[in-house]
Design an enzyme around this catalytic site. Sequence first.
Site, PDB file in Angstrom:
ATOM      1  N   GLN A   1      20.865  10.094  30.520  1.00 58.93           N
ATOM      2  CA  GLN A   1      21.188  10.578  31.984  1.00 58.93           C
ATOM      3  C   GLN A   1      22.514   9.194  32.735  1.00 58.93           C
ATOM      4  OE1 GLN A   1      17.510  11.451  33.476  1.00 58.93           O
ATOM      5  NE2 GLN A   1      18.220  13.855  33.885  1.00 58.93           N
TER       6      GLN A   1
ATOM      7  N   ARG B   1      16.774   5.796  39.477  1.00 57.95           N
ATOM      8  CA  ARG B   1      16.073   5.765  38.287  1.00 57.95           C
ATOM      9  C   ARG B   1      16.658   6.930  38.164  1.00 57.95           C
ATOM     10  NH1 ARG B   1      12.259   9.803  37.321  1.00 57.95           N
ATOM     11  NH2 ARG B   1      12.434   9.912  38.792  1.00 57.95           N
ATOM     12  N   VAL B   2      16.412   6.858  36.570  1.00 57.47           N
ATOM     13  CA  VAL B   2      17.113   8.722  35.603  1.00 57.47           C
ATOM     14  C   VAL B   2      15.840   8.679  34.926  1.00 57.47           C
ATOM     15  CG1 VAL B   2      18.872   8.951  36.436  1.00 57.47           C
ATOM     16  CG2 VAL B   2      18.669   7.358  33.885  1.00 57.47           C
ATOM     17  N   SER B   3      15.418  10.064  34.043  1.00 56.78           N
ATOM     18  CA  SER B   3      14.371   9.889  33.456  1.00 56.78           C
ATOM     19  C   SER B   3      14.640  10.153  32.399  1.00 56.78           C
ATOM     20  CB  SER B   3      14.229  12.036  33.709  1.00 56.78           C
ATOM     21  OG  SER B   3      13.439  12.050  34.926  1.00 56.78           O
ATOM     22  N   THR B   4      15.468  10.288  31.270  1.00 59.37           N
ATOM     23  CA  THR B   4      16.244  10.161  30.327  1.00 59.37           C
ATOM     24  C   THR B   4      17.700   9.289  29.844  1.00 59.37           C
ATOM     25  OG1 THR B   4      17.497  11.811  30.361  1.00 59.37           O
ATOM     26  CG2 THR B   4      15.406  12.170  29.254  1.00 59.37           C
TER      27      THR B   4
END
Length: 189
Positions: free
Chosen positions: A13, A7-10
């Site tokens: 990314q 997972r990445v936040s944005t």
Amino acid sequence: MKIGYARVSTADQSLSVQEDALNSAGVERLYSEKDSGGKWQRKELHRMLDALRPGDTLIVYKLDRLARSQKQLQDIAHMLKSGDIELVSISEQLDTRTPMGKAMFGMIGIMAELERDMIRERTTAGLASARARGRKGGRPKADPAKVKKALALYDSKEYSVPQITEETGISKALLYKELNKRKQSGVGS
């Protein structure tokens, strides 16, 4: 089965570093998403959790990819343990398939519980101290005159909600809460 979660936040990314590490760790099924770790309602997280079966191993690049709060991490750890599912974190070198990994994960849980208890204790002491000085807890009540004005502006249909909140200083949430109260009581339109 080895199941991976990245997972990445944005959206801007890249997941490639995590996905490469997970694939190198032998992941057979990989769930990836671009969403905030602070949110519990993450589509791929829940798809991955639903896919896990007893005897599986969940592999993450870092624990903070799985959860951003200790509470979420505790909840997921409890689900994994009760489902007989092991957890491996590549970066933290945590592997609950080993005695040391189980002990370390248990320590993480103990530290999270200690942190929660300390916060609760400080909050309780702070509230008691404030009450002893005659202060009440909670948010200050909204000025009834401002609420009344906001409702009147809303009813006029001449102002947008952002204009009303700026003019009156009440929040959008409070405006909608008051509108819902009025609607449920059958008063106004």
